[in-house]
Design an enzyme around this catalytic site. Structure first.
Site, mmCIF file in Angstrom:
data_model
loop_
_atom_site.group_PDB
_atom_site.id
_atom_site.type_symbol
_atom_site.label_atom_id
_atom_site.label_comp_id
_atom_site.label_asym_id
_atom_site.label_seq_id
_atom_site.Cartn_x
_atom_site.Cartn_y
_atom_site.Cartn_z
ATOM 1 N N LYS A 49 1.226 -1.563 -0.038
ATOM 2 C CA LYS A 49 0.229 -0.404 -0.383
ATOM 3 C C LYS A 49 0.335 1.523 -0.209
ATOM 4 O O LYS A 49 0.689 2.258 -0.795
ATOM 5 C CB LYS A 49 -1.162 0.143 1.110
ATOM 6 C CG LYS A 49 -0.299 -0.411 2.539
ATOM 7 C CD LYS A 49 0.331 0.950 3.008
ATOM 8 C CE LYS A 49 0.591 0.683 4.439
ATOM 9 N NZ LYS A 49 1.222 2.071 5.465
ATOM 10 N N THR B 88 -4.048 5.263 3.375
ATOM 11 C CA THR B 88 -2.167 5.377 2.984
ATOM 12 C C THR B 88 -2.883 6.374 1.758
ATOM 13 O O THR B 88 -1.854 7.181 1.118
ATOM 14 C CB THR B 88 -1.685 4.402 3.465
ATOM 15 O OG1 THR B 88 -1.430 3.364 4.251
ATOM 16 C CG2 THR B 88 0.002 5.380 2.457
#
Length: 267
Positions: free
Chosen positions: A63, A120
């Site tokens: 991620k 994120t």
């Protein structure tokens, strides 16, 4: 001592401030994970237990690379629609990699997968998203890194993810583009044009992933459906291969998107 992996959507500032946060603790020892989760959890800091150590690790690492890509999109001012599309395609890459490496599908849809990816990729508090945002604005990578004390993990992870994808023959165009930018010094605009120039395709071609989910229910019931879907895909592919209108329209749309961005990028 058996390893435990703690990962999930959580900014340190939110945790310190006592804001509600939920993350995942993974271990192959369920009783150990449960005891540690009970010891560390508070009313506002909730820890959920998982046995998929590999899946939680993959989600937590990849991620960061994908967040750089979405940050670049934001920095270039390509719009909220483009960011949403990129986030969705990034999740598809994460699922594809994790599936091939043996992670569980449920993990990718949980806190340490989709949850962490969304956080994120959507906040300037994210070191990787904000780094991508600066890259999108045209700031040199070395200048960005020199101005920071915190580590943007995606810069160091991108090349590793690309190598793993290559060695396993996994298609990950977004991660590969980020690796070329941060590791090879590729031009941001060139990489965006290349992504926009990719051939149009079915959104869900990874039937192995669909099959993996259905297996947990009852493949005897849904097996015929999977075969029928695959048959339709093959039929449509053959029709397009004979010069059908869908193929011509796809090529027109593909070139149009790339050309429009090229005009935008060059002013």
């Amino acid at each position: 001592l058996k390893p435990l992996v703690l990962s999930g959507p959580s900014f340190a500032a939110d945790v310190v401030a006592g804001l509600p946060t939920a993350i995942t603790l993974a271990s192959q020892d369920y009783e150990l994970a449960q005891s540690v989760a009970q010891a560390l959890s508070t009313r506002s800091f909730r820890i959920y237990v998982s046995g998929d150590v590999k899946g939680v690790q993959i989600g937590g690492a990849v991620k960061n690379v994908l967040a750089i890509a979405v940050g670049i999109c934001a920095g270039k001012g390509l719009g909220a629609s483009a960011q949403a599309a990129l986030l969705a395609r990034s999740f598809a890459e994460l699922r594809r990699l994790a599936g091939v490496l043996g992670a569980e599908a449920e993990t990718l849809f949980g806190l340490s997968g989709l949850g962490d990816l969304v956080l994120t990729c959507s906040s300037t508090q994210s070191r990787n998203f904000s780094l991508g945002q600066e890259l999108g604005k045209g700031v040199d990578l070395q200048t960005i890194l020199a101005s920071r004390k915190a580590v943007s993990e995606g810069v160091h992870t991108a090349g590793v993810v690309r190598a793993i994808a290559d060695s396993n023959n996994i298609e990950m165009p977004v991660c590969e583009a980020v690796a070329r930018i941060v590791s090879d010094g590729a031009n941001v605009d060139d990489e965006i044009i290349q992504l926009l120039s990719r051939p149009l395709r079915a959104e869900h071609e990874e039937l192995w992933f669909l099959t993996g989910v259905l297996t947990k229910t009852d493949m005897r019931t849904y097996g015929l459906l999977v075969v029928q879907i695959r048959t339709v895909q093959l039929f449509l592919g053959n029709a397009q291969g004979k010069g059908g209108c869908g193929r011509r329209m796809g090529r027109h749309s593909q070139l149009s998107g790339a050309q429009q961005y090229a005009r935008h990028a060059t002013g």
